[in-house]
Design a protein around this motif. Structure first.
Motif, short mmCIF file in Angstrom:
data_model
loop_
_atom_site.label_atom_id
_atom_site.label_comp_id
_atom_site.label_asym_id
_atom_site.label_seq_id
_atom_site.Cartn_x
_atom_site.Cartn_y
_atom_site.Cartn_z
N ASP A 56 0.83 -1.21 0.00
CA ASP A 56 0.00 0.00 0.00
C ASP A 56 0.86 1.26 0.00
O ASP A 56 0.59 2.22 -0.73
N ARG A 58 3.94 1.51 -1.08
CA ARG A 58 4.61 1.59 -2.38
C ARG A 58 3.69 2.22 -3.41
O ARG A 58 4.09 3.09 -4.17
N GLN A 59 2.43 1.77 -3.43
CA GLN A 59 1.48 2.30 -4.40
C GLN A 59 1.22 3.78 -4.14
O GLN A 59 1.14 4.58 -5.08
N GLU A 60 1.10 4.16 -2.89
CA GLU A 60 0.90 5.57 -2.53
C GLU A 60 2.10 6.41 -2.98
O GLU A 60 1.93 7.50 -3.53
N LEU A 62 4.16 5.71 -5.47
CA LEU A 62 4.13 5.80 -6.93
C LEU A 62 3.09 6.81 -7.40
O LEU A 62 3.33 7.56 -8.36
N ASN A 63 1.94 6.85 -6.74
CA ASN A 63 0.91 7.82 -7.11
C ASN A 63 1.40 9.25 -6.90
O ASN A 63 1.22 10.11 -7.77
N HIS A 64 2.03 9.51 -5.76
CA HIS A 64 2.55 10.85 -5.49
C HIS A 64 3.66 11.20 -6.48
O HIS A 64 3.76 12.34 -6.94
N GLN A 66 3.96 10.15 -9.58
CA GLN A 66 3.33 10.48 -10.86
C GLN A 66 2.76 11.89 -10.86
O GLN A 66 2.90 12.64 -11.83
N VAL A 67 2.15 12.28 -9.76
CA VAL A 67 1.59 13.63 -9.65
C VAL A 67 2.71 14.67 -9.75
O VAL A 67 2.59 15.67 -10.46
#
Length: 123
Positions: A56, A58-60, A62-64, A66-67
């Motif tokens: 979770d 790691r995914q968070e 990666l999302n930040h 990308q932003v």
């Protein structure tokens, strides 16, 4: 969300072994196996929980990431590393200052020298 209370099942099991075991008598092998099996089960559960949390996080991340990448102007994002390094010295701060300057020039073009004739679109 406030942190949840931590369960201390391992300490409870150790305490249970200490209190349930007969004083000086030998502990039965079945009892020891049951306690060990319970500890193994508990450790497997905790490992699964930590792996899930790690996924979770790691995914968070990666999302930040990308932003933040989307905040960099396309012109800079699409540059080759060599060009970026030679033009800006590898400094993202310098690149972003230049990009901000480009944006300002789009909105407010630099003034023409006096006497220069403005080009009119032909249509």
């Amino acid at each position: 969300m406030p942190p949840r209370g931590r369960k201390r099942r391992g300490k409870e099991l150790v305490a249970a072994v200490a209190t349930d075991a007969p004083g000086d008598a030998a502990v039965s092998p079945e009892y020891v196996e049951a306690v060990v099996a319970e500890l193994e089960h508990e450790s497997e559960r905790r490992v699964k929980k930590l792996k899930r949390q790690m996924g979770d996080m790691r995914q968070e991340f990666l999302n930040h990431f990308q932003v933040e990448l989307l905040k960099i102007p396309r012109k800079i994002r699409e540059m080759k590393v060599e060009h970026f390094s030679s033009e800006y010295g590898g400094s993202m701060e310098e690149a972003l200052k230049k990009a901000a300057q480009w944006e300002v020039e789009k909105v407010a073009p630099t003034p023409r020298p006096r006497g220069a004739v403005a080009a009119t679109p032909r249509g």
